[in-house]
Write an enzyme that holds these catalytic residues in place. Structure first.
Site, PDB file in Angstrom:
ATOM      1  CB  SER A   1      -0.851   0.023   1.251  1.00 31.74           C
ATOM      2  OG  SER A   1      -2.251   0.707   1.088  1.00 31.74           O
ATOM      3  N   PRO A   2       0.466   2.351  -0.766  1.00 32.15           N
ATOM      4  CG  PRO A   2      -1.086   4.009  -1.621  1.00 32.15           C
ATOM      5  CD  PRO A   2      -1.057   2.314  -1.497  1.00 32.15           C
TER       6      PRO A   2
ATOM      7  CB  CYS B   1       3.432   9.624   3.466  1.00 23.23           C
ATOM      8  SG  CYS B   1       2.428  10.517   2.135  1.00 23.23           S
TER       9      CYS B   1
ATOM     10  CB  ALA C   1       0.830  10.532  -1.622  1.00 24.59           C
TER      11      ALA C   1
ATOM     12  CE1 TYR D   1      -3.909  14.525   2.289  1.00 21.48           C
ATOM     13  CE2 TYR D   1      -4.018  12.202   1.842  1.00 21.48           C
ATOM     14  CZ  TYR D   1      -3.595  13.061   2.461  1.00 21.48           C
ATOM     15  OH  TYR D   1      -2.894  12.834   3.835  1.00 21.48           O
TER      16      TYR D   1
ATOM     17  NE  ARG E   1      -5.277   3.525  -1.590  1.00 22.03           N
ATOM     18  CZ  ARG E   1      -4.809   2.992  -0.550  1.00 22.03           C
ATOM     19  NH1 ARG E   1      -4.202   3.799   0.414  1.00 22.03           N
ATOM     20  NH2 ARG E   1      -4.210   1.671  -0.530  1.00 22.03           N
TER      21      ARG E   1
ATOM     22  N   GLY F   1      -0.656  -2.695   4.124  1.00 24.92           N
ATOM     23  CA  GLY F   1       0.191  -1.341   4.503  1.00 24.92           C
ATOM     24  C   GLY F   1       0.836  -1.646   5.699  1.00 24.92           C
ATOM     25  NE  ARG F   2      -2.048   0.447   9.760  1.00 25.84           N
ATOM     26  CZ  ARG F   2      -3.443   0.423  10.354  1.00 25.84           C
ATOM     27  NH1 ARG F   2      -3.541   1.151  11.364  1.00 25.84           N
ATOM     28  NH2 ARG F   2      -4.695  -0.163  10.010  1.00 25.84           N
TER      29      ARG F   2
END
Ligand SMILES: Cc1cc2nc3c(=O)[nH]c(=O)nc-3n(C[C@H](O)[C@H](O)[C@H](O)COP(=O)(O)O)c2cc1C
Length: 362
Positions: free
Chosen positions: A23-24, A26, A58, A185, A233, A329-330
């Protein structure tokens, strides 16, 4: 045959070796938007660790589209050059290099998380943010930078910035471009009536609020080769049922329109538009039902994200048809080798990097 987590997935003519996607996320570790060694190690490790798709964080299409001064960017050829070796390394490892193209809208101009994630005013080195309407994000305390309502020219420039960013990303070696239209965003700000109070062709009706994301998707698709996929997304819901907001029904309606505009996969996340959001308990697979609903609404592939931490769980999401790709992700922050370990747990024969073979389980 029922697909499993390790069944390759072909989107256009691009083969994903498995359905595990990083997962993207930052990293707040860029310098003036330029990728650093950190990005090579971070993204490279997840490619070594068996992710089928390695998605960058991102990556801002223009300087003011960064969340923090440490965000990645791709608004110049130098930025593309700084990403080139990373894309090549990911490709050499057999993973598909992907880039998330983004603009933070009114949620830009913030400090890094370890500096407090506080809004940075223009006096403190922050910058004016752009949004569909002039209200700044309602942060708790702290002076925010000014938020400017985008003019018609700003909107045109924004579409062009995405198009140019996609061209540079392609040149840098990425094979998937993801349009970031989630998490409050800029593109999400246009979708949601919570943040979009415009009275022109980009505000009001569902058609008008979705116009910009459709235009941006089409612009990226125009410059992205026919054999390579484009992802989008979205936040499936604002989690603000007490007011007029963006919700799952609208997401289900949007998904086929995004596919028509050129999206090959809808990556289904949620939330982020307003601090009043009521986030359900973020337990295992907490957003998977949203992916299921979007999947029913479109022929495009779908990615599920949120609380995916176990091999068996990710495999079931694909096997039972909830989604085509499990986006992690995490768990990947905790364990860069999640992909290789998942293959082992599921009894899949996946080739380990030659350098690491003596560490295999058998
Ligand atoms: C450190 C961090 C940075 C993130 N940055 C991004 C980002 O750049 N783009 C994005 O779409 N989501 C971002 N997210 C959200 C994640 O991609 C993911 O959707 C979310 O963490 C839920 O998935 P998980 O439960 O597997 O972590 C970020 C999350 C974390 C924890």
């Amino acid at each position: 045959m029922t697909a499993s987590l390790f069944t390759p997935l072909t989107l256009r003519e691009t083969e994903l070796p498995n359905r595990v996607m990083l997962s993207p996320m930052c990293q707040y570790s860029a310098e003036d938007g330029l990728a650093t060694d950190w990005h090579l190690v971070h993204l490279g490790s997840r490619a070594v660790g068996g992710a089928g798709v390695v998605m960058t964080e991102a990556t801002a299409v223009s300087p003011e589209g960064r969340i923090s001064p440490g965000d990645l960017g791709i608004w110049s050829d130098d930025h593309a050059d700084a990403l080139r070796d990373i894309a090549a390394f990911v490709r050499e490892r057999g993973s598909v290099p992907a880039i998330q193209l983004a603009h933070a809208g009114r949620k830009a101009s913030k400090s890094r998380p370890w500096e407090g994630s506080a809004p940075i005013s223009e006096d403190d080195g922050g910058w004016e943010t752009l949004a569909p309407s002039p209200e700044p994000y309602p942060y708790d305390g702290g002076e925010t930078a000014a938020t400017r309502e985008m003019s018609a020219d700003d909107v045109d420039q924004f579409v062009e910035d995405f198009r140019a960013a996609a061209e540079r990303a392609l040149d840098a070696g990425f094979e998937i471009a993801e349009v970031h239209a989630a998490h409050g965003y800029l593109l999400h700000e246009f979708l949601s009536p919570v943040t979009n109070r415009r009275e022109d062709d980009y505000g009001g009706s569902f058609e008008n609020r979705t116009r910009l994301v459709r235009e941006v998707t089409a612009a990226v698709r125009e410059v992205w080769p026919d054999d390579k996929p484009v992802f989008v997304r979205i936040s499936a819901t604002d989690w603000l049922d007490d007011r007029e907001s963006w919700d799952l029904d609208q997401s289900a309606r949007l998904a086929p329109l995004l596919a028509e505009a050129g999206a090959d996969l809808i990556d289904v996340s949620a939330g982020g538009i307003h601090p009043d959001q009521e986030v359900p308990e973020a337990g295992p697979g907490y957003q998977v039902p949203y992916a299921e609903r979007v999947n029913e609404a479109t022929d495009a592939a779908v990615g599920a994200v949120g609380g995916i931490t176990e091999a068996e769980q990710a495999d079931q999401i694909v096997r039972n048809g909830s989604a085509d790709v499990a986006v992690v992700g995490r768990e990947f922050l905790r364990n860069p080798y999640f992909g290789l370990e998942a293959a082992h747990e599921l009894g899949e024969d996946v080739e380990w990097p030659a350098q690491y073979r003596r560490g295999t389980f058998d």
